[in-house]
Design a protein around this motif. Structure first.
Motif, short mmCIF file in Angstrom:
data_model
loop_
_atom_site.label_atom_id
_atom_site.label_comp_id
_atom_site.label_asym_id
_atom_site.label_seq_id
_atom_site.Cartn_x
_atom_site.Cartn_y
_atom_site.Cartn_z
N CYS A 375 8.27 8.47 -6.57
CA CYS A 375 8.78 9.82 -6.75
C CYS A 375 10.23 9.14 -7.28
CB CYS A 375 8.61 10.36 -5.55
SG CYS A 375 6.80 10.86 -5.65
N LEU A 376 10.57 9.10 -7.90
CA LEU A 376 11.76 7.81 -9.12
C LEU A 376 12.14 8.39 -10.04
CD1 LEU A 376 11.60 4.93 -6.74
CD2 LEU A 376 12.89 6.35 -5.75
N PRO A 377 12.85 8.07 -10.16
CA PRO A 377 13.00 8.20 -12.27
C PRO A 377 12.11 7.26 -13.00
CG PRO A 377 14.87 8.93 -10.96
CD PRO A 377 14.15 8.61 -10.42
N ASN A 378 12.60 6.04 -12.29
CA ASN A 378 12.44 5.09 -13.06
C ASN A 378 10.97 4.52 -13.02
OD1 ASN A 378 12.88 4.07 -10.79
ND2 ASN A 378 14.29 2.93 -11.20
N VAL A 379 10.65 4.83 -12.18
CA VAL A 379 9.44 4.19 -12.29
C VAL A 379 7.51 4.83 -11.70
CG1 VAL A 379 10.20 1.60 -11.29
CG2 VAL A 379 9.65 4.02 -9.52
N TYR A 380 6.77 4.68 -12.05
CA TYR A 380 5.64 5.40 -12.23
C TYR A 380 5.49 5.17 -10.70
CZ TYR A 380 5.66 6.13 -16.97
OH TYR A 380 5.55 6.63 -17.85
N PRO A 381 4.13 5.89 -10.24
CA PRO A 381 3.34 4.56 -8.83
C PRO A 381 3.09 3.16 -9.30
CG PRO A 381 2.21 6.85 -9.11
CD PRO A 381 2.28 6.32 -10.43
N GLY A 382 3.32 2.67 -8.01
CA GLY A 382 3.64 0.59 -7.93
C GLY A 382 4.72 0.64 -8.25
N TYR A 383 5.90 1.24 -8.98
CA TYR A 383 7.64 0.60 -8.93
C TYR A 383 7.05 0.16 -10.38
CZ TYR A 383 8.06 1.14 -4.42
OH TYR A 383 8.12 1.63 -3.32
N GLN A 384 5.92 0.91 -11.17
CA GLN A 384 5.58 0.44 -12.53
C GLN A 384 6.28 0.83 -13.44
OE1 GLN A 384 1.44 -0.64 -13.50
NE2 GLN A 384 1.36 0.96 -11.71
N ARG A 385 7.73 0.26 -14.58
CA ARG A 385 8.77 0.97 -14.99
C ARG A 385 8.35 2.29 -15.74
NH1 ARG A 385 13.57 -2.53 -14.95
NH2 ARG A 385 13.91 -0.95 -16.16
N VAL A 386 8.76 3.12 -15.95
CA VAL A 386 9.35 3.92 -17.32
C VAL A 386 9.51 4.27 -18.99
CG1 VAL A 386 8.63 6.44 -15.52
CG2 VAL A 386 10.94 5.19 -16.89
N GLU A 533 -7.50 7.99 -7.34
CA GLU A 533 -7.04 8.48 -7.86
C GLU A 533 -5.78 7.58 -8.47
OE1 GLU A 533 -6.16 12.20 -10.71
OE2 GLU A 533 -4.03 10.97 -10.95
N MET A 534 -5.17 7.71 -7.35
CA MET A 534 -3.56 6.96 -7.70
C MET A 534 -3.99 5.23 -6.71
SD MET A 534 -1.55 5.65 -4.10
CE MET A 534 -2.69 5.64 -3.19
N ALA A 535 -4.89 5.55 -5.74
CA ALA A 535 -4.92 3.64 -6.07
C ALA A 535 -5.50 3.40 -6.64
CB ALA A 535 -6.06 3.52 -4.42
N ALA A 536 -6.41 3.67 -7.74
CA ALA A 536 -6.73 3.02 -9.18
C ALA A 536 -5.35 2.53 -9.71
CB ALA A 536 -7.47 3.81 -9.88
N LEU A 537 -4.27 3.16 -10.08
CA LEU A 537 -3.48 3.10 -10.94
C LEU A 537 -1.96 2.63 -10.14
CD1 LEU A 537 -3.03 6.36 -12.65
CD2 LEU A 537 -3.17 4.34 -13.84
N THR A 538 -1.98 2.07 -8.49
CA THR A 538 -0.91 1.77 -7.92
C THR A 538 -2.21 -0.13 -7.78
OG1 THR A 538 -0.60 3.75 -6.99
CG2 THR A 538 0.33 1.91 -6.05
N PRO A 539 -1.29 -1.21 -8.23
CA PRO A 539 -1.70 -2.04 -7.86
C PRO A 539 -1.98 -2.45 -6.58
CG PRO A 539 -0.24 -2.63 -10.08
CD PRO A 539 -0.21 -0.72 -9.15
N SER A 540 -0.96 -2.19 -5.60
CA SER A 540 -0.05 -2.98 -4.18
C SER A 540 -1.85 -1.27 -3.24
CB SER A 540 0.70 -2.19 -3.73
OG SER A 540 1.07 -1.00 -4.10
N TYR A 541 -1.95 -0.59 -3.60
CA TYR A 541 -3.46 0.12 -3.00
C TYR A 541 -4.31 -0.11 -3.18
CZ TYR A 541 0.80 3.10 -1.34
OH TYR A 541 1.95 3.58 -0.51
N GLN A 542 -4.29 -1.12 -4.88
CA GLN A 542 -5.85 -1.04 -5.49
C GLN A 542 -7.67 -0.99 -4.45
OE1 GLN A 542 -5.83 -2.74 -8.96
NE2 GLN A 542 -5.48 -1.28 -10.17
N GLY A 543 -6.80 -1.30 -3.16
CA GLY A 543 -8.04 -1.83 -2.47
C GLY A 543 -8.21 -1.59 -0.35
#
Ligand code: SF4
Length: 730
Positions: A375-386, A533-543
């Motif tokens: 919920c930041l204008p420059n990153v997707y979930p997991g701080y992956q840059r837009v 769905e979020m965990a599958a796309l967010t490396p730090s939450y994947q497990g």
């Protein structure tokens, strides 16, 4: 920690087994709950204490008790936690959708509200493009709500204009720690503080704002840790500290650079750690080599000998831990302040082990999670840059839509764009920017100028009053989901009662709105599907899964294949960027200095008994009675000079606004500095604060602006802001 009249007389002896046995399989159907006690997480600050909610036979929450086995709170709650059921009580709750009419708000059906909102959004997008819209999500809402909000912005509206209140609390943490360490979060677990020999608390007041953690810092100090407090105010911890460096507001970098100069010139730095794990040491050394403690005395107001003592104690301990708060981040130099602290920790090798690290104290219960969710204008979930084409492709494919390629606007950017006419519609939930953002008049004008403002809330806030539609939000006790606390621990919350009236979880009404707009992008049937769905796309939450979170009392990210049980201490062997990047930074003065007309510096603070904009804590008569609504802390010398007595009515004026309140004469603030909390809508300190911004994160300088204070006639009742602005009622 005191109890209150509605709490259970004692905590159940086996709360975990109680809640697990009684919690139904369908977490999104609280009506089916049979249990009398539900395990959940406190909805206030980022410590994330565990609590139990008791329900009465009418299906209402009737009591709160602490969770005995919780990994952080260990059977304790502060006054705010004990009072949390007042925050969700039916009093003043919004229970059905409301639509603005000529005569005020009228109740409408969800279908009518969402159909009209959908039509308005579609028209605005067609006429002005997706970037004329934006979403402000909430650090009080769940990860699932926040994931849905950013996906709604990106996959339904087609914009990266998504932000939340981290912008005005810890956006410099996200940017600064990411730059130096590769990860913008607390490096340690909270319990590590009992392993630290030296605890440095800088720009934070944990006994007020993170009270259970603050109490643990006190306990660690009493058990032998050395406590160093760096703060312009004499906080409770400062009174207990071995060393209190009472620096001038905004002089953090000058002080930290001088500490590093002392450490390097005395060869107290950790040469092996620097050689093996850092880059950029020579440039940093050169930057600070002439910044002696004597050279910064006039900037910091701190005796050089105190700076030397702090530098020696911090660097020479085996394990030193830094905690910091908004006294570091809320400056035009916010990101550089964070970088300087990270540099200090790194050159001393105080990183990557328990009891040793750098730890931002995140303010709201789920501000860490809202950032993690993108919920930041420059990153997707997991701080992956837009702005990374590979990430754009990944999210486009997974979401089945085109995503915008450039970063969006920050919340303050959206405010400016609204004033300029380029932002036409905003959707906002769980935040009250009219009270919490700087320069209140400017924010109010921006919201008034929008074609469409949609606010989802528990109660009528100052921002909601400006909305075209107000949607009833379910509280933390009425929905399931997860919060991520300040130590990166993702924890389950469980519904204890049915949503009040027609209220819904935020992800649910966002989903319904998306459907109205013809998008099936948010087609989940329960919060667990959102999480998966979020965990599958967010490396730090994947497990992580809901089941694993419940089994482990939450899990700290990163939690993935390499760390299936989560990670208690970050950066133990390497940094996400390989080697840490030591980054020299320069002292930057505060943007607005004092002059004859505005001779005092105003800083803002929070109070032990209140939280955020006050919309939740001020519903508790117990918390409300503790402190008068609005207060200005002023040193006796300044009070004497201005003829101000204890509780005198005073007027406070800055270049942006004027408010009235009462004076609290206190040596807790230094001469020349006054301090105000921002919880009170009657006397909102953000009428006064400055919008000057950190150039990297756009963080406004909420911690320092120039003001004038005048005593008002004895017997004068301070006027509320709405009276000062010519309105009879709020
Ligand atoms: Fe709630 Fe924070 Fe108090 Fe814990 S310290 S009870 S999380 S407000």
């Amino acid at each position: 920690m005191k109890s209150h009249q509605q709490q259970s007389s004692q905590a159940p002896t086996s709360p975990l087994s109680n809640s697990l046995q009684s919690t139904p399989a369908n977490q999104d159907n609280p009506l089916s709950i049979q249990s009398r006690t539900v395990q959940t997480i406190c909805p206030f600050c980022g410590v994330g204490c565990g609590m139990l909610l008791s329900c009465n036979e009418q299906g209402q929450v009737s009591g709160v008790s602490p969770l005995a086995h919780h990994p952080i709170s260990q059977g304790k709650l502060c006054e705010k936690g004990w009072s949390s059921i007042y925050a969700i009580s039916p009093d003043n709750r919004i229970t059905q959708p409301l639509k603005r009419s000529r005569d005020g708000f009228v109740a409408v059906s969800w279908d009518e509200a969402l159909s009209e909102i959908s039509e308005a959004l579609t028209e605005i997008i067609e006429e002005f493009g997706p970037n004329a819209t934006g979403v402000i999500s909430s650090a009080r809402a769940t990860n699932e709500d926040n994931y849905a909000a950013q996906k709604f912005a990106r996959a339904v509206l087609g914009t990266n204009n998504i932000d939340h209140c981290a912008r005005i609390c810890h956006s410099p943490t996200v940017a600064g720690l990411k730059q130096v360490l590769g990860s913008g979060a607390m490096t340690n677990s909270a319990k590590d503080l009992f392993e630290a020999q030296v605890i440095v608390v800088i720009g934070a007041d944990p006994t007020s704002n993170h009270s259970v953690l603050g109490g643990q810092i006190m306990r660690a100090k009493l058990e032998g840790a050395k406590l160093i407090v760096i703060d312009p105010r004499v906080t409770r911890l400062a009174k207990l500290a071995d060393l209190h460096l009472q620096l001038n507001p905004g002089s953090n970098i000058a002080l930290i650079n001088a500490m590093m100069q002392v450490i390097i010139s005395n060869q107290w730095h950790d040469k092996d750690f620097i050689a093996n794990r850092c880059e950029g040491f020579e440039a940093l050394k050169k930057q600070v080599e002439n910044i002696t403690p004597e050279s910064v005395e006039s900037i910091t107001g701190i005796d050089s000998e105190q700076i030397r003592q702090a530098a020696q104690a911090y660097s020479q301990a085996d394990r030193s831990m830094i905690f910091y708060g908004m006294g570091i981040t809320q400056f035009v130099s916010g990101t550089s302040n964070v970088i300087a602290l990270a540099d200090l920790a790194l050159i001393c090798g105080q990183m990557g082990k328990s009891g040793s690290g750098i730890n931002p104290l995140r303010g709201q219960n789920n501000v860490q999670g809202a950032c993690d969710m993108g919920c930041l204008p420059n990153v997707y979930p997991g701080y992956q840059r837009v702005d990374d084409p590979a990430m754009q492709q990944r999210f486009s494919e997974r979401w089945g839509c085109e995503v915008a390629s450039s970063p969006g606007l920050t919340s303050l950017g959206m405010t400016k764009a609204a004033l300029a006419g380029s932002s036409r519609a905003q959707i906002l939930f769980g935040e009250d920017p009219v009270v919490t953002d700087p320069d209140q008049n400017h924010v109010r004008e921006a919201y008034k100028s929008l074609d469409l403002l949609v606010v989802a809330e528990l109660t009528m806030t100052e921002t909601a009053k400006l909305a075209d539609y107000i949607l009833p939000a379910a509280s933390f006790a009425e929905k399931s989901g997860t919060f991520t606390n300040c130590e990166r621990r993702v924890q389950r919350i469980n519904p204890a009662m049915s949503p009040l009236g027609e209220s819904k979880a935020d992800w649910q009404w966002l989903q319904a709105l998306a459907e109205k707009m013809g998008s099936h992008a948010l087609s989940w049937t329960n919060s667990e599907e959102v999480f998966d769905e979020m965990a599958a796309l967010t490396p730090s939450y994947q497990g992580m899964t809901y089941t694993k979170l419940a089994e482990h009392d939450g899990l700290q990210w990163p939690c993935n294949e390499s760390a299936p049980e989560g990670t208690a201490v970050l950066h133990q062997k390497t940094f996400p960027i390989g080697r840490a990047r030591l980054t020299p930074v320069h002292y930057v003065p505060i943007a607005e200095s004092t002059d004859e007309q505005y001779p005092l510096i105003l800083t803002t603070n929070r109070l032990h008994f209140h939280y955020g904009c006050g919309s939740m804590t001020r519903k508790s008569p117990l918390l409300e009675r503790e402190i008068p609504p609005g207060i200005l802390f002023i040193h006796p010398q300044d009070a004497d000079r201005l003829g101000i007595a204890l509780y005198s009515p005073v007027g406070v004026r800055s270049r942006r606004g004027y408010i009235e309140t009462r004076a609290m004469i206190s040596t807790d603030v230094p001469p020349g500095v006054v301090s105000m909390p921002y919880h009170f809508k009657e006397a909102p300190s953000n009428q006064l604060t400055n919008t000057a911004q950190d150039p990297i994160t756009k963080m406004p300088e909420l911690k320092a602006c120039a003001v004038a204070v005048e005593v008002l006639p004895a017997g004068h009742q301070p006027s509320a802001i709405w009276q000062l602005q010519g309105e009879e009622t709020e």
